[in-house]
Design an enzyme around this catalytic site. Structure first.
Site, PDB file in Angstrom:
ATOM      1  N   ASP A 162       4.778   0.270  -3.803  1.00 35.98           N
ATOM      2  CA  ASP A 162       4.285  -1.556  -4.048  1.00 35.98           C
ATOM      3  C   ASP A 162       4.690  -1.369  -5.711  1.00 35.98           C
ATOM      4  O   ASP A 162       4.309  -2.247  -6.702  1.00 35.98           O
ATOM      5  CB  ASP A 162       3.353  -1.604  -4.199  1.00 35.98           C
ATOM      6  CG  ASP A 162       3.422  -3.764  -4.393  1.00 35.98           C
ATOM      7  OD1 ASP A 162       3.834  -3.877  -4.291  1.00 35.98           O
ATOM      8  OD2 ASP A 162       1.749  -3.564  -4.531  1.00 35.98           O
ATOM      9  N   GLU A 411      -3.680   6.681  -2.268  1.00 41.36           N
ATOM     10  CA  GLU A 411      -4.333   5.824  -1.494  1.00 41.36           C
ATOM     11  C   GLU A 411      -3.276   6.916  -0.319  1.00 41.36           C
ATOM     12  O   GLU A 411      -2.007   6.485   0.851  1.00 41.36           O
ATOM     13  CB  GLU A 411      -3.494   4.373  -1.324  1.00 41.36           C
ATOM     14  CG  GLU A 411      -4.232   3.735  -2.794  1.00 41.36           C
ATOM     15  CD  GLU A 411      -4.273   2.031  -1.836  1.00 41.36           C
ATOM     16  OE1 GLU A 411      -3.395   1.520  -1.088  1.00 41.36           O
ATOM     17  OE2 GLU A 411      -4.587   1.282  -2.036  1.00 41.36           O
ATOM     18  N   TYR A 466      -9.889  -4.627  -1.357  1.00 37.92           N
ATOM     19  CA  TYR A 466      -9.260  -5.828  -1.812  1.00 37.92           C
ATOM     20  C   TYR A 466      -9.774  -7.009  -0.460  1.00 37.92           C
ATOM     21  O   TYR A 466      -9.493  -7.763   0.179  1.00 37.92           O
ATOM     22  CB  TYR A 466      -7.613  -5.889  -1.585  1.00 37.92           C
ATOM     23  CG  TYR A 466      -6.877  -5.163  -2.662  1.00 37.92           C
ATOM     24  CD1 TYR A 466      -6.386  -5.746  -3.198  1.00 37.92           C
ATOM     25  CD2 TYR A 466      -6.770  -3.851  -2.322  1.00 37.92           C
ATOM     26  CE1 TYR A 466      -5.856  -5.055  -4.338  1.00 37.92           C
ATOM     27  CE2 TYR A 466      -5.968  -3.087  -3.803  1.00 37.92           C
ATOM     28  CZ  TYR A 466      -5.436  -4.009  -4.225  1.00 37.92           C
ATOM     29  OH  TYR A 466      -5.170  -3.311  -5.704  1.00 37.92           O
ATOM     30  N   GLU A 501      -9.997  -0.303  -7.665  1.00 36.53           N
ATOM     31  CA  GLU A 501      -8.884  -1.144  -7.937  1.00 36.53           C
ATOM     32  C   GLU A 501      -9.210  -2.421  -6.750  1.00 36.53           C
ATOM     33  O   GLU A 501      -9.389  -1.966  -5.785  1.00 36.53           O
ATOM     34  CB  GLU A 501      -7.285  -1.257  -6.846  1.00 36.53           C
ATOM     35  CG  GLU A 501      -5.673  -0.533  -7.467  1.00 36.53           C
ATOM     36  CD  GLU A 501      -5.235  -0.252  -6.530  1.00 36.53           C
ATOM     37  OE1 GLU A 501      -4.419  -0.915  -6.150  1.00 36.53           O
ATOM     38  OE2 GLU A 501      -4.174   1.447  -6.805  1.00 36.53           O
TER      39      GLU A 501
HETATM   40  C1  GCB Z   1      -2.650  -0.450  -3.350  1.00 37.82           C
HETATM   41  C2  GCB Z   1      -1.865   0.350  -4.159  1.00 37.82           C
HETATM   42  C3  GCB Z   1      -1.255  -0.719  -6.062  1.00 37.82           C
HETATM   43  C4  GCB Z   1      -0.617  -1.696  -5.313  1.00 37.82           C
HETATM   44  C5  GCB Z   1      -2.082  -2.967  -4.427  1.00 37.82           C
HETATM   45  C6  GCB Z   1      -1.451  -3.971  -4.381  1.00 37.82           C
HETATM   46  O1  GCB Z   1      -3.694  -0.028  -3.296  1.00 37.82           O
HETATM   47  O2  GCB Z   1      -2.188   1.574  -4.959  1.00 37.82           O
HETATM   48  O3  GCB Z   1       0.073   0.516  -5.767  1.00 37.82           O
HETATM   49  O4  GCB Z   1       0.098  -2.264  -5.928  1.00 37.82           O
HETATM   50  O5  GCB Z   1      -2.189  -2.526  -4.192  1.00 37.82           O
HETATM   51  O6  GCB Z   1      -1.381  -5.456  -4.981  1.00 37.82           O
HETATM   52  O7  GCB Z   1      -1.846  -4.807  -3.474  1.00 37.82           O
END
Ligand code: GCB
Length: 592
Positions: A162, A411, A466, A501
């Site tokens: 991403d 990931e 997330y 993250e």
């Molecule tokens: C993740 C990735 C990261 C993305 C992020 C997102 O898990 O490691 O590279 O940018 O999510 O914002 O979706």
């Protein structure tokens, strides 16, 4: 690999600046030997920089394939009789280099340096032509992986990470000299025992005797030894620690009798790193990571290293109370790590192995029908490229005190036996190359506790989650319950956990009384919810918000002018979340 430095016996000359430049959309350059003369009709490009956003041209931004860089350089007359080396700090993702008509180097991997001894091809005083063809294609056998799709309108690059596939000469290019007999490598591992520090050193050189001298930050000699390896002790040591980047300097000298033939200084921060139970210890004391996953990403320059942004970003890190960051998702410029060493900033150092997961499209859920691991996708050849990426990262960064933990992938698919078999030897390799630091990888939400088959190899659990964004979107109460229950399960493994993250896309300036996803208020509430969960679980030893700043991605329906999870905008203005993080992290650093 030793960085070029000006020392008593060595000199360097920067090749940074404007180079001639040509896109090669028809892939003609290699066949037509474009290196053999001045690049035709060439434009100009800045080095270091990504080339993609420099020109007002879709052809450059979306180019897939080769681009050509060329410059001329005069070898200093004073370098007669010296060994002369041409070094690229990075060429993304691979390059072939010629000096005049001779091919001198070829390198795979976009974020680690490579060099060539060109002494046989040049003489002091000569003006020589340096040409590099740089290729940005990704394949199932590149790190990171991807593939080129041939369509009616041309070639398109697909990849599973991403961030925008910026390419070019992202870091400095050097011509440097060493004596013919020279120091070729130095490794230091430090120890602390009460008030005593130790430096276990190993030097490699061409023939000759080695002498090492250790000096403190005032230039006072504190220890010396003869021999290519040994242990130096410092009775009243000033340790390197988070927030206090105290550095000694180890001067490694190669001798011919009593003459110093070559001299190379290595900064040394005396510190230890250890995982004990669920604790992450630096110098024997529990350390809690606060900070970010970051990107090398700025307007216009893309991934080109920029000292002004380095200083500014690190000032913002200090302002916000961050003590650490991860080099997500590739090794960063060496200037960044040197800065972290000097300022006591803690680093999780990551390879470019991002997107080994076809269950994620551009970092977002939703597979595209390919198996991740198979003979035709990520396979044993990829594994060897990945192993080489680990070797090159560790060779480059092994002496940085700021680096406390290796992350060998971000990931990847990790819930299958194929993944387990792929990763087990890579963990073993990393430990064999550097027994002094813990090793981990970053786990994805698709492989939760109980399903992940790779975490068993990690010293530290690094989790990207997330809750409240990609799942339970807008429902922070449900997110909090789900997150707490998953984290409790991980905590049962008895290892330290770093949340590498967590984040919510936020459009700066978008507000709502009742917090809604994408608003600044929601980002603050989302972070607060995460922090409540972390504070309830002892095994959590760190929190890295995704991301330090908004950054460029490929286009997609999930992205509005890039990824907006930054605490700062892409031009480094604080969102409300930055102020909220500042309050929390300053309080954590100095509880009142
Ligand atoms: C993740 C990735 C990261 C993305 C992020 C997102 O898990 O490691 O590279 O940018 O999510 O914002 O979706």
């Amino acid at each position: 690999m030793l960085r070029p430095k000006d020392t008593a016996t060595r000199e360097r000359k920067s090749l940074d600046g404007l180079w001639r430049f040509a896109l090669d959309p028809e892939s003609e350059g290699r066949g037509e030997k474009w290196w053999s003369g001045a690049l035709k009709g060439a434009g100009e490009v800045a080095v270091p920089a990504s080339y993609n956003d420099l020109f007002a041209d879709a052809g450059a931004r979306e180019h897939v394939g080769d681009v050509w860089y060329q410059t001329t350089v005069r070898v200093p007359t004073g370098w007669a009789g010296k060994r002369i080396v041409l070094r690229f700090d990075a060429a993304t993702h691979r390059a072939v280099v010629w000096v005049d008509d001779a091919q001198v180097a070829e390198h795979e991997g976009g974020y680690t340096p490579f060099e060539a001894d060109i002494s046989e091809h040049v003489a002091a005083g000569d003006e020589v032509r340096v040409t590099a063809v740089v290729n940005n294609e990704l394949s199932w056998q590149s790190i990171p992986p991807g593939f080129v799709e041939e369509t009616e309108d041309g070639r398109h690059l697909q990849y599973y990470h991403d961030f925008f596939n910026y390419a070019g000469l992202h870091r400095s290019v050097w011509l440097y000299s060493t004596p013919r007999a020279y120091v070729s490598d130095v490794t230091v591992v430090t120890g602390l025992d009460g008030s005593r520090g130790s430096v276990d050193y190993r030097a490699q050189a061409t023939d000759g005797e080695i002498r090492v001298v250790l000096r403190d930050a005032d230039g006072e000699e504190v220890a010396r030894a003869d021999g290519a390896s040994g242990v130096l002790t410092v009775p009243d040591v000033h340790p390197w620690k988070p927030g206090d980047g105290y550095l000694y300097e180890l001067l490694v000298e190669l001798l011919d009798g009593t003459d110093v033939v070559d001299a190379y200084p290595v900064p040394v921060g005396m510190r230890t790193v250890e995982v004990r139970g669920t604790e992450f210890l630096i110098n024997g004391e529990p350390f809690y990571f606060t900070g970010f996953g970051r990107h090398e990403d700025i307007p216009v320059r893309g991934k080109g290293h920029d000292d002004a942004f380095l200083v500014h970003d690190m000032a913002l890190m200090k302002w916000i109370g961050a003590n650490s960051f991860r080099t997500s998702h590739y090794p960063y410029a060496e200037e960044v790590l040197d800065y972290a060493d000097r300022h006591g900033i803690v680093v999780i150092d990551e390879t470019a192995a991002v997107g080994l997961n076809t269950g994620l499209a551009g970092g977002i859920f939703g597979g595209e029908g390919y198996p991740t691991f198979s003979a035709d996708t990520v396979n044993v050849a990829t594994q060897e490229v990945h192993a080489q990426a680990i070797r090159e990262l560790l060779a480059r960064d092994k002496n940085h005190p700021s680096v406390v933990l290796w992350s060998i992938a971000n990931e990847p698919e990790s819930d299958t036996e194929a993944a387990r078999d792929y990763f087990e030897p890579l963990f073993a390799l990393t430990r064999e190359l550097d027994p002094s630091r813990p090793v981990g990888f970053v786990n994805v939400m698709l492989a939760p506790h109980g399903k992940c088959l790779v975490s068993q190899f990690a010293d530290v659990l690094m989790l990207n989650r997330y809750y409240g964004w990609y799942v339970h979107t807008g429902d922070l109460a449900a997110a909090e319950r789900a997150w707490q229950s998953e984290l409790e399960a991980w905590a049962g493994d008895g290892k330290p956990i770093i949340i590498t993250e967590y984040g919510a896309d936020t459009v700066a300036g978008l507000h709502a009384v009742v917090a809604q996803p994408w608003t600044e208020e929601y980002q603050v509430d989302y972070l607060d919810m995460n922090h409540r969960v972390f504070d309830r679980i002892d095994a959590v030893v760190g929190e890295h918000v995704w991301n330090f700043a908004d950054f460029e991605t490929k286009p997609g329906v999930f992205r509005v002018d890039g990824n907006k999870k930054g605490a700062f905008t892409r031009d480094r203005r604080p969102k409300a979340a930055a102020h909220a993080l500042r309050r929390r992290w300053r309080q954590l650093a100095e509880p009142s």
